[in-house]
Scaffold this motif. Structure first.
Motif, PDB file in Angstrom:
ATOM      1  N   ILE A   4      -9.716 -95.071 -21.699  1.00  0.00           N
ATOM      2  CA  ILE A   4     -10.244 -94.845 -20.354  1.00  0.00           C
ATOM      3  C   ILE A   4      -9.083 -94.470 -19.445  1.00  0.00           C
ATOM      4  CG2 ILE A   4     -11.533 -95.827 -18.427  1.00  0.00           C
ATOM      5  CD1 ILE A   4     -12.673 -97.837 -20.471  1.00  0.00           C
ATOM      6  N   ASN A   5      -9.234 -93.365 -18.727  1.00  0.00           N
ATOM      7  CA  ASN A   5      -8.224 -92.909 -17.780  1.00  0.00           C
ATOM      8  C   ASN A   5      -8.800 -92.921 -16.373  1.00  0.00           C
ATOM      9  OD1 ASN A   5      -6.083 -92.229 -19.623  1.00  0.00           O
ATOM     10  ND2 ASN A   5      -7.374 -90.543 -20.305  1.00  0.00           N
ATOM     11  N   TYR A   6      -7.941 -93.269 -15.414  1.00  0.00           N
ATOM     12  CA  TYR A   6      -8.302 -93.281 -14.000  1.00  0.00           C
ATOM     13  C   TYR A   6      -7.390 -92.295 -13.283  1.00  0.00           C
ATOM     14  CZ  TYR A   6     -10.063 -97.691 -15.786  1.00  0.00           C
ATOM     15  OH  TYR A   6     -10.679 -98.644 -16.554  1.00  0.00           O
ATOM     16  N   PHE A   7      -7.970 -91.424 -12.449  1.00  0.00           N
ATOM     17  CA  PHE A   7      -7.188 -90.381 -11.809  1.00  0.00           C
ATOM     18  C   PHE A   7      -7.262 -90.450 -10.289  1.00  0.00           C
ATOM     19  CE2 PHE A   7      -8.004 -88.626 -16.034  1.00  0.00           C
ATOM     20  CZ  PHE A   7      -6.727 -88.249 -16.391  1.00  0.00           C
ATOM     21  N   ALA A   8      -6.278 -89.791  -9.672  1.00  0.00           N
ATOM     22  CA  ALA A   8      -6.178 -89.622  -8.223  1.00  0.00           C
ATOM     23  C   ALA A   8      -6.191 -90.993  -7.521  1.00  0.00           C
ATOM     24  CB  ALA A   8      -7.281 -88.701  -7.721  1.00  0.00           C
ATOM     25  N   GLY A  17      -3.382 -96.563 -14.654  1.00  0.00           N
ATOM     26  CA  GLY A  17      -3.620 -95.184 -15.052  1.00  0.00           C
ATOM     27  C   GLY A  17      -4.585 -95.041 -16.206  1.00  0.00           C
ATOM     28  N   GLY A  18      -4.622 -96.059 -17.045  1.00  0.00           N
ATOM     29  CA  GLY A  18      -5.517 -95.998 -18.189  1.00  0.00           C
ATOM     30  C   GLY A  18      -5.453 -97.276 -18.998  1.00  0.00           C
ATOM     31  N   GLU A  19      -6.373 -97.370 -19.929  1.00  0.00           N
ATOM     32  CA  GLU A  19      -6.427 -98.547 -20.798  1.00  0.00           C
ATOM     33  C   GLU A  19      -7.281 -98.238 -22.019  1.00  0.00           C
ATOM     34  OE1 GLU A  19      -8.906-101.883 -19.301  1.00  0.00           O
ATOM     35  OE2 GLU A  19      -9.309-100.544 -17.604  1.00  0.00           O
ATOM     36  N   LYS A  20      -7.154 -99.078 -23.019  1.00  0.00           N
ATOM     37  CA  LYS A  20      -7.982 -98.973 -24.208  1.00  0.00           C
ATOM     38  C   LYS A  20      -8.904-100.185 -24.276  1.00  0.00           C
ATOM     39  CE  LYS A  20      -4.621 -96.461 -26.940  1.00  0.00           C
ATOM     40  NZ  LYS A  20      -3.752 -96.493 -28.124  1.00  0.00           N
ATOM     41  N   ALA A  75     -12.823 -90.395 -18.657  1.00  0.00           N
ATOM     42  CA  ALA A  75     -12.019 -90.305 -17.435  1.00  0.00           C
ATOM     43  C   ALA A  75     -12.926 -90.516 -16.235  1.00  0.00           C
ATOM     44  CB  ALA A  75     -11.342 -88.946 -17.346  1.00  0.00           C
ATOM     45  N   PHE A  76     -12.438 -91.293 -15.275  1.00  0.00           N
ATOM     46  CA  PHE A  76     -13.124 -91.497 -14.007  1.00  0.00           C
ATOM     47  C   PHE A  76     -12.243 -90.939 -12.900  1.00  0.00           C
ATOM     48  CE2 PHE A  76     -14.858 -95.134 -16.492  1.00  0.00           C
ATOM     49  CZ  PHE A  76     -16.203 -94.807 -16.405  1.00  0.00           C
ATOM     50  N   PHE A  77     -12.841 -90.191 -11.974  1.00  0.00           N
ATOM     51  CA  PHE A  77     -12.076 -89.617 -10.880  1.00  0.00           C
ATOM     52  C   PHE A  77     -12.987 -89.321  -9.703  1.00  0.00           C
ATOM     53  CE2 PHE A  77     -13.130 -86.575 -14.117  1.00  0.00           C
ATOM     54  CZ  PHE A  77     -13.694 -85.500 -13.442  1.00  0.00           C
ATOM     55  N   PRO A  78     -12.412 -89.278  -8.496  1.00  0.00           N
ATOM     56  CA  PRO A  78     -13.209 -88.969  -7.308  1.00  0.00           C
ATOM     57  C   PRO A  78     -13.535 -87.476  -7.288  1.00  0.00           C
ATOM     58  CG  PRO A  78     -10.919 -89.286  -6.694  1.00  0.00           C
ATOM     59  CD  PRO A  78     -11.016 -89.591  -8.159  1.00  0.00           C
TER      60      PRO A  78
END
Length: 83
Positions: A4-8, A17-20, A75-78
């Motif tokens: 899982i990635n998190y952006f912006a 920034g991310g995790e498993k 990925a999750f992002f605005p």
């Protein structure tokens, strides 16, 4: 295992920034993952509970009802705008 990635600003607000995560039998869709993460607390609910949240599965935009499989990347992002 899913990545899982998190952006912006999501990355900034969550300080991550991310995790498993292990893919368990109760995680069938991105929405299931989102709800699991929101159960972590207020900051998580505020970020991942946004109605205009965008997500991608294996680097392709999708909806949260998208089924997931082992070794997928989420990925999750605005929302993004261009000009």
């Amino acid at each position: 295992m899913i990545l899982i990635n998190y952006f912006a600003r999501y990355r900034d607000l969550l300080n991550l920034g991310g995790e498993k995560l292990p893919l368990t039998t109760d995680l069938d869709t991105i929405e299931d993952v989102r709800r699991l993460l929101m159960a972590r607390g207020e900051v998580w609910t505020n970020v991942l509970g946004e109605c205009n949240l965008m997500c991608a599965l294996n680097q392709e935009l999708c909806q949260t009802d998208q089924p997931i499989e082992d070794f997928d990347e989420i990925a999750f992002f605005p929302p993004v705008t261009g000009g």
